[in-house]
Scaffold this motif. Structure first.
Motif, PDB file in Angstrom:
ATOM      1  N   ILE B 224       0.823  -1.203   0.000  1.00  0.00           N
ATOM      2  CA  ILE B 224       0.000   0.000   0.000  1.00  0.00           C
ATOM      3  C   ILE B 224       0.858   1.254   0.000  1.00  0.00           C
ATOM      4  N   ASP B 225       0.482   2.131  -0.868  1.00  0.00           N
ATOM      5  CA  ASP B 225       1.227   3.378  -0.991  1.00  0.00           C
ATOM      6  C   ASP B 225       0.994   4.271   0.228  1.00  0.00           C
ATOM      7  N   ASP B 227       3.041   7.733   2.286  1.00  0.00           N
ATOM      8  CA  ASP B 227       4.237   8.547   2.467  1.00  0.00           C
ATOM      9  C   ASP B 227       4.663   8.455   3.937  1.00  0.00           C
ATOM     10  N   SER B 228       5.604   9.287   4.319  1.00  0.00           N
ATOM     11  CA  SER B 228       6.188   9.152   5.658  1.00  0.00           C
ATOM     12  C   SER B 228       5.436   9.908   6.743  1.00  0.00           C
ATOM     13  N   SER B 229       4.183  10.202   6.498  1.00  0.00           N
ATOM     14  CA  SER B 229       3.455  10.975   7.491  1.00  0.00           C
ATOM     15  C   SER B 229       2.401  10.143   8.210  1.00  0.00           C
ATOM     16  N   ILE B 230       1.929  10.670   9.311  1.00  0.00           N
ATOM     17  CA  ILE B 230       0.860  10.029  10.049  1.00  0.00           C
ATOM     18  C   ILE B 230      -0.360   9.921   9.137  1.00  0.00           C
ATOM     19  N   ARG B 235      -4.254   6.950   5.837  1.00  0.00           N
ATOM     20  CA  ARG B 235      -4.943   6.738   4.566  1.00  0.00           C
ATOM     21  C   ARG B 235      -4.704   5.329   4.045  1.00  0.00           C
ATOM     22  N   ALA B 236      -3.440   4.922   4.098  1.00  0.00           N
ATOM     23  CA  ALA B 236      -3.077   3.600   3.578  1.00  0.00           C
ATOM     24  C   ALA B 236      -3.821   2.506   4.329  1.00  0.00           C
ATOM     25  N   MET B 263      -4.042   4.638  14.074  1.00  0.00           N
ATOM     26  CA  MET B 263      -5.224   5.509  14.112  1.00  0.00           C
ATOM     27  C   MET B 263      -6.359   4.907  13.316  1.00  0.00           C
ATOM     28  N   ALA B 264      -6.049   4.550  12.087  1.00  0.00           N
ATOM     29  CA  ALA B 264      -7.068   4.007  11.193  1.00  0.00           C
ATOM     30  C   ALA B 264      -7.677   2.743  11.788  1.00  0.00           C
ATOM     31  N   LEU B 265      -6.818   1.938  12.358  1.00  0.00           N
ATOM     32  CA  LEU B 265      -7.274   0.701  12.981  1.00  0.00           C
ATOM     33  C   LEU B 265      -8.309   1.046  14.053  1.00  0.00           C
TER      34      LEU B 265
END
Lengths: 350, 350
Positions: B224-225, B227-230, B235-236, B263-265
DNA sequence: CTGAAAGCGCTTACAG
DNA sequence: CTGAAAGCGCTTACAG
């Protein structure tokens, strides 16, 4: 050999058929240049990709094309955000930004502010981010040739943008009070330690005012010294747990300190809001995740705003209107670390 | 009026009783200066608090006394740490550091690297932090008069210090594998998007190698794409949860992405390690708190080390020994987000 | 409105 | 080992 030789003002003069001196004036939009000449110069410069040598400009008494951002540290979230936002504004205005981190060290602070000529030589202006300056330093800066703007400072004779720290702290504390808590501790920078502390002091004042409005007094033992780092918050909370009595709610002067407090709590088998309610100030990107209640402040906006103010001053050197002070809005964000004190009900008669 | 007039080389010459030219040489420790003259000059300069005007030096063909730190962004934890550590080294060497954030924008990147003369004019050297450069850009930099050093880059013809990214990712992935997981997803920068991506690619390679060593293949849907941010991690992970099947373990290319995943979890009522094991790379200050398993890397050390390398090159212009590449150690840190796959026991016959 | 001249504070060949 | 001279690329009075 692979060096591209940069065009000089001489080249522009030749190409435009004007003198070096007229070119210089035209390029800087100085008066006494005919529209015609102006156009000629602009075209020639454009064609040559000419950009003045900052070293030469500076030496000849002009400007450096650079500004300095001075901050107590560059790593803490707040500073990193503000610095980058300001850097963007400067870069877009064609200015170089020199980063000066005071590294929270009085010795570095002294070195930077005791000899302003060093700064004056290298930059046209400085953007101060939450730097604690004494009267002498403020005077020296004002008297210097440097244009100055700042973020989060108070009573300064130059443009400043910040938030109402006392009010933000008041909001946070009042939130706790409104939840029925009256036994409160505060994590803040209590004494001058050489690094920036003024902001924290204002927040402490807001905390105190909120308590006093409810006829409560601040217990000295519950004012714990903590800097703006996770480690600082952790140490403070550890101390609170180990040596003093745990209050029912805590106001941390910033979110990072609050994170540290959360860590310490966990290390001692405690948690928030179960054992203690906790609120910070900032709305750090991790705060949402941590469920941390906080008072949000716009950080990048402050940096960008102040940078723009500085750029404006730099561009209109003669326009010396009064310094302006701007306060950006903050907003209480209730999340999970603050909750009503047990046994307390909302049955006030107001 | 409040301007202190800075001492010039002229003043030093007069006070020391020597010529301006000898003073210049003595000050720069150039050959052909008698010990006696050297001492005279040093004393006079000291007494006058003399420091050469950088503008004049620069114009006369000398050095600028400044270096640039160029990074894709200045706000992410890694960069802020590395930048400050490097800035400290530069400041202690008497160098100004100009901060150049590429703001993750290809347009800014292009502007900076397409015209090196602009940089050459302002600084003596540049410190690149995880900047993705193409061959042309690397050639141009090498051919320029700029001294170059970097952090976290590969196959560059100048000094570099970093970690073995592939190995770090391999460690993280192998840890997951060793825990009995074989259905793995990876959160990494999958495609070039204009900002720094090389590091992430190497980590992806390490992930792939670890799987291949166990004769497992990487499922494209589980790359999954991010970037290096939270935000990127969040998003990923959201995408993974919403549109694809959840694996039993995930390797995030950096801790901040892992935080976002966490967070997403949580937003979906899931958690780690209960629903999925998770590991990152960095050992961000919040990782301990989050209980995040990770592979720690020394960040400030990398910035300081590379900065020192650059300073050395600057100080010994003639010594043009081969560029050196340094790899600093990383270390697997097992915390709470990784655990043995349910139903898996450690009963392999090895 | 425009230009010739001096000078900003250094460094770099070039003589001694 | 040391110094006089030229020049780096601009800006700033000062004449025109």
């Amino acid at each position: 050999m692979a060096r591209t030789q940069r065009a000089t003002i001489q080249d522009v003069a030749v190409l435009s058929g004007l003198s070096i001196c007229t070119v210089s004036r035209a390029l800087r939009n100085l008066p006494n240049v005919s529209d015609h000449a102006h156009r000629l110069v602009a075209d020639a410069a454009e064609k040559l990709g000419y950009k003045a040598s900052s070293a030469a400009s500076r030496l000849a008494g002009g400007t450096t094309g650079a500004v300095a951002i001075i901050a107590p540290t560059a790593t803490a979230w707040f500073f990193a955000q503000a610095v980058e936002a300001a850097e963007e504004v400067f870069a877009d205005s064609g200015l170089d930004t020199i980063l000066v981190s005071l590294r929270n060290k009085p010795s570095v602070h002294r070195k930077v502010f005791s000899d302003l000529t060093a700064l004056t030589q290298r930059v046209d202006g400085v953007l101060l981010i939450n730097v604690d300056l004494d009267e002498t330093e403020i005077q020296a800066l004002s008297a210097s040739d440097l244009r100055v703007a700042s973020v989060g400072m108070h009573d300064v004779p130059w443009d400043n943008v910040g938030i109402d720290n006392e009010d933000a702290a008041w909001q946070a504390t009042s939130h706790l009070l409104g939840l029925g808590h009256w036994n409160l501790a505060v994590l803040a920078a209590r004494e001058k330690r050489g690094y920036s502390v003024a902001t924290s002091q204002q927040r402490l004042a807001g905390f105190t005012r909120a308590l006093e409005e409810q006829h409560l007094t601040v217990h000295p033992d519950l004012v714990i010294d903590a800097d703006s780092s996770i480690e600082g918050g952790r140490r403070a909370m550890t101390e609170l747990i180990a040596h003093r009595s745990l209050p029912t709610a805590i106001f941390a002067h910033c979110d990072e300190a609050a994170f540290g407090a959360l860590m310490a709590l966990r290390e001692h088998g405690l948690s928030s809001p179960k054992d203690v309610s906790l609120i910070g100030i900032d709305d750090h990107p991790m705060s949402w995740f941590m469920g941390l209640s906080t008072v949000a402040q716009p950080v990048a906006d402050q940096g960008a705003f102040a940078a723009n103010l500085l750029v404006e001053r730099l561009q209109n050197p003669e326009a010396s209107h009064e310094p302006t002070h701007h306060l950006l809005n903050t907003k209480l964000i209730e999340r999970k670390t603050t909750r009503r004190k047990r046994g307390t009900e909302k049955h006030k008669h107001d």
